[in-house]
Design a protein around this motif. Structure first.
Motif, PDB file in Angstrom:
ATOM      1  N   GLN A 186       0.824  -1.209   0.000  1.00  0.00           N
ATOM      2  CA  GLN A 186       0.000   0.000   0.000  1.00  0.00           C
ATOM      3  C   GLN A 186       0.860   1.262   0.000  1.00  0.00           C
ATOM      4  O   GLN A 186       0.538   2.244  -0.667  1.00  0.00           O
ATOM      5  N   ILE A 187       1.962   1.224   0.731  1.00  0.00           N
ATOM      6  CA  ILE A 187       2.877   2.371   0.737  1.00  0.00           C
ATOM      7  C   ILE A 187       3.459   2.573  -0.658  1.00  0.00           C
ATOM      8  O   ILE A 187       3.540   3.693  -1.154  1.00  0.00           O
ATOM      9  N   LYS A 188       3.841   1.483  -1.316  1.00  0.00           N
ATOM     10  CA  LYS A 188       4.405   1.573  -2.669  1.00  0.00           C
ATOM     11  C   LYS A 188       3.371   2.133  -3.646  1.00  0.00           C
ATOM     12  O   LYS A 188       3.687   2.977  -4.484  1.00  0.00           O
ATOM     13  N   LEU A 189       2.112   1.674  -3.547  1.00  0.00           N
ATOM     14  CA  LEU A 189       1.051   2.207  -4.406  1.00  0.00           C
ATOM     15  C   LEU A 189       0.864   3.704  -4.175  1.00  0.00           C
ATOM     16  O   LEU A 189       0.705   4.475  -5.121  1.00  0.00           O
ATOM     17  N   GLN A 190       0.892   4.099  -2.908  1.00  0.00           N
ATOM     18  CA  GLN A 190       0.740   5.524  -2.576  1.00  0.00           C
ATOM     19  C   GLN A 190       1.907   6.333  -3.129  1.00  0.00           C
ATOM     20  O   GLN A 190       1.725   7.420  -3.660  1.00  0.00           O
ATOM     21  N   LYS A 220       3.965  17.380 -10.041  1.00  0.00           N
ATOM     22  CA  LYS A 220       4.754  17.875 -11.165  1.00  0.00           C
ATOM     23  C   LYS A 220       6.114  18.284 -10.618  1.00  0.00           C
ATOM     24  O   LYS A 220       6.247  18.659  -9.470  1.00  0.00           O
ATOM     25  N   SER A 221       7.097  18.189 -11.442  1.00  0.00           N
ATOM     26  CA  SER A 221       8.423  18.569 -10.959  1.00  0.00           C
ATOM     27  C   SER A 221       8.414  20.045 -10.588  1.00  0.00           C
ATOM     28  O   SER A 221       7.838  20.886 -11.261  1.00  0.00           O
ATOM     29  N   SER A 222       9.025  20.299  -9.482  1.00  0.00           N
ATOM     30  CA  SER A 222       9.059  21.662  -8.959  1.00  0.00           C
ATOM     31  C   SER A 222      10.446  21.923  -8.405  1.00  0.00           C
ATOM     32  O   SER A 222      11.071  21.049  -7.833  1.00  0.00           O
ATOM     33  N   ASN A 223      10.914  23.117  -8.585  1.00  0.00           N
ATOM     34  CA  ASN A 223      12.210  23.452  -8.020  1.00  0.00           C
ATOM     35  C   ASN A 223      12.046  24.214  -6.707  1.00  0.00           C
ATOM     36  O   ASN A 223      12.952  24.881  -6.255  1.00  0.00           O
ATOM     37  N   LEU A 224      10.860  24.105  -6.106  1.00  0.00           N
ATOM     38  CA  LEU A 224      10.652  24.741  -4.808  1.00  0.00           C
ATOM     39  C   LEU A 224      11.325  23.954  -3.694  1.00  0.00           C
ATOM     40  O   LEU A 224      11.619  24.502  -2.640  1.00  0.00           O
ATOM     41  N   GLY A 225      11.530  22.668  -3.909  1.00  0.00           N
ATOM     42  CA  GLY A 225      12.143  21.843  -2.875  1.00  0.00           C
ATOM     43  C   GLY A 225      11.136  21.455  -1.813  1.00  0.00           C
ATOM     44  O   GLY A 225       9.971  21.818  -1.855  1.00  0.00           O
ATOM     45  N   SER A 226      11.610  20.708  -0.860  1.00  0.00           N
ATOM     46  CA  SER A 226      10.758  20.238   0.224  1.00  0.00           C
ATOM     47  C   SER A 226      10.781  21.234   1.369  1.00  0.00           C
ATOM     48  O   SER A 226      11.825  21.812   1.667  1.00  0.00           O
ATOM     49  N   PRO A 227       9.637  21.458   2.035  1.00  0.00           N
ATOM     50  CA  PRO A 227       9.616  22.399   3.147  1.00  0.00           C
ATOM     51  C   PRO A 227      10.307  21.862   4.397  1.00  0.00           C
ATOM     52  O   PRO A 227      10.529  22.579   5.340  1.00  0.00           O
ATOM     53  N   GLY A 228      10.628  20.589   4.422  1.00  0.00           N
ATOM     54  CA  GLY A 228      11.255  19.984   5.592  1.00  0.00           C
ATOM     55  C   GLY A 228      12.367  19.056   5.178  1.00  0.00           C
ATOM     56  O   GLY A 228      12.781  19.035   4.025  1.00  0.00           O
ATOM     57  N   PRO A 229      12.854  18.272   6.126  1.00  0.00           N
ATOM     58  CA  PRO A 229      13.938  17.337   5.804  1.00  0.00           C
ATOM     59  C   PRO A 229      13.459  16.260   4.835  1.00  0.00           C
ATOM     60  O   PRO A 229      12.282  15.941   4.775  1.00  0.00           O
ATOM     61  N   SER A 230      14.402  15.739   4.067  1.00  0.00           N
ATOM     62  CA  SER A 230      14.083  14.654   3.151  1.00  0.00           C
ATOM     63  C   SER A 230      13.806  13.396   3.969  1.00  0.00           C
ATOM     64  O   SER A 230      14.589  13.016   4.826  1.00  0.00           O
ATOM     65  N   VAL A 231      12.664  12.776   3.721  1.00  0.00           N
ATOM     66  CA  VAL A 231      12.248  11.595   4.482  1.00  0.00           C
ATOM     67  C   VAL A 231      11.971  10.467   3.495  1.00  0.00           C
ATOM     68  O   VAL A 231      11.241  10.668   2.526  1.00  0.00           O
ATOM     69  N   PRO A 232      12.547   9.284   3.724  1.00  0.00           N
ATOM     70  CA  PRO A 232      12.225   8.159   2.844  1.00  0.00           C
ATOM     71  C   PRO A 232      10.715   7.925   2.823  1.00  0.00           C
ATOM     72  O   PRO A 232      10.033   8.067   3.846  1.00  0.00           O
ATOM     73  N   PHE A 233      10.186   7.581   1.671  1.00  0.00           N
ATOM     74  CA  PHE A 233       8.740   7.469   1.517  1.00  0.00           C
ATOM     75  C   PHE A 233       8.138   6.473   2.508  1.00  0.00           C
ATOM     76  O   PHE A 233       7.064   6.689   3.035  1.00  0.00           O
ATOM     77  N   THR A 234       8.846   5.379   2.783  1.00  0.00           N
ATOM     78  CA  THR A 234       8.315   4.360   3.694  1.00  0.00           C
ATOM     79  C   THR A 234       8.222   4.843   5.132  1.00  0.00           C
ATOM     80  O   THR A 234       7.632   4.179   5.966  1.00  0.00           O
ATOM     81  N   ARG A 235       8.788   6.000   5.424  1.00  0.00           N
ATOM     82  CA  ARG A 235       8.731   6.538   6.793  1.00  0.00           C
ATOM     83  C   ARG A 235       7.828   7.764   6.897  1.00  0.00           C
ATOM     84  O   ARG A 235       7.893   8.495   7.863  1.00  0.00           O
ATOM     85  N   LYS A 236       7.009   8.000   5.903  1.00  0.00           N
ATOM     86  CA  LYS A 236       6.127   9.168   5.907  1.00  0.00           C
ATOM     87  C   LYS A 236       4.730   8.840   6.423  1.00  0.00           C
ATOM     88  O   LYS A 236       3.841   9.663   6.327  1.00  0.00           O
ATOM     89  N   PHE A 237       4.525   7.656   6.956  1.00  0.00           N
ATOM     90  CA  PHE A 237       3.189   7.228   7.332  1.00  0.00           C
ATOM     91  C   PHE A 237       3.146   6.759   8.773  1.00  0.00           C
ATOM     92  O   PHE A 237       4.122   6.242   9.295  1.00  0.00           O
ATOM     93  N   PHE A 238       2.005   6.935   9.387  1.00  0.00           N
ATOM     94  CA  PHE A 238       1.714   6.235  10.629  1.00  0.00           C
ATOM     95  C   PHE A 238       0.252   5.836  10.548  1.00  0.00           C
ATOM     96  O   PHE A 238      -0.524   6.423   9.802  1.00  0.00           O
ATOM     97  N   HIS A 239      -0.088   4.817  11.279  1.00  0.00           N
ATOM     98  CA  HIS A 239      -1.445   4.294  11.180  1.00  0.00           C
ATOM     99  C   HIS A 239      -1.814   3.685  12.524  1.00  0.00           C
ATOM    100  O   HIS A 239      -1.028   2.935  13.096  1.00  0.00           O
ATOM    101  N   ILE A 240      -2.982   4.010  13.016  1.00  0.00           N
ATOM    102  CA  ILE A 240      -3.479   3.393  14.238  1.00  0.00           C
ATOM    103  C   ILE A 240      -4.347   2.209  13.824  1.00  0.00           C
ATOM    104  O   ILE A 240      -5.262   2.356  13.021  1.00  0.00           O
TER     105      ILE A 240
END
Length: 195
Positions: free
Chosen positions: A62-66, A75-95
């Motif tokens: 499910q994480i990979k699909l997301q 879309k590609s943007s050169n604004l960058g990320s507003p925070g630290p770079s986080v691996p995609f698999t660590r961007k979720f939490f679920h109860i």
């Protein structure tokens, strides 16, 4: 026998059983009558850990699909990320809710796992309990997606994975997880047969 699901029993006038109680209250009652109650919480945590291992492949899929869906929407943007770079698999939490029944031998039996446990308040005791559950969950989240530091205040949460691999249960979990990873790797590298 009485079902303890609060949504089922909220209108049940035929019972005199106290439907909604804190787990600690129930454990203390069991401990006072049966010494097996002393290891009950540990056994429930082990069942919960095994349930999470059983769901590991589905969660990662499910994480990979997301992740793929997000890539196609952004879309590609050169604004960058507003925070630290986080691996995609660590961007979720679920109860996740896990419903457990106890056998006559004081063994936990999995009834079901709830992907979206109810946060509705049916009984007064649930108001404080569910509010604190959310607060405690948010308190252990980190901005960079890394596990919380060892001195973090976990509130009512207890970490069940990873387990101490030097224990017999830890050895079992290690073997099970290794098999899961092997199956996942094999399915990711297999090619469909053609006729």
């Amino acid at each position: 026998n009485t079902l303890t699901n609060t949504s089922v029993n909220v209108s049940n006038d035929a019972t005199n059983v106290e439907i909604c109680q804190l787990a600690s209250t129930v454990f203390n009652k069991i401990k006072s009558k049966d010494q097996r109650g002393n290891v009950l919480w540990q056994r429930i945590k082990e069942v919960a850990a095994l349930v999470m291992l059983a769901q590991y492949t589905n969660i990662m899929e499910q994480i990979k699909l997301q992740e793929n869906e997000n890539r196609t929407k952004q879309k590609s943007s050169n604004l960058g990320s507003p925070g630290p770079s986080v691996p995609f698999t660590r961007k979720f939490f679920h109860i996740i809710g896990i419903d457990i029944m106890l056998s006559e031998d004081c063994e936990p039996i999995l009834l079901e796992m709830n992907d979206r446990p109810s946060m509705c308040v049916t009984y007064d005791i649930e108001n404080t309990l569910k509010t604190q559950l959310i607060k405690d969950a948010l308190n252990i989240l980190t901005i960079d997606g890394k596990p919380p530091p060892s001195n973090a205040k976990f509130g009512g949460w207890e970490q069940i994975l990873p387990v101490n691999e030097s224990t017999p249960f830890g050895q079992t979990v290690k073997k099970v997880f290794h098999r899961i990873q092997q199956k996942t790797n094999n399915s990711n590298h297999s090619t469909p047969s053609t006729k």
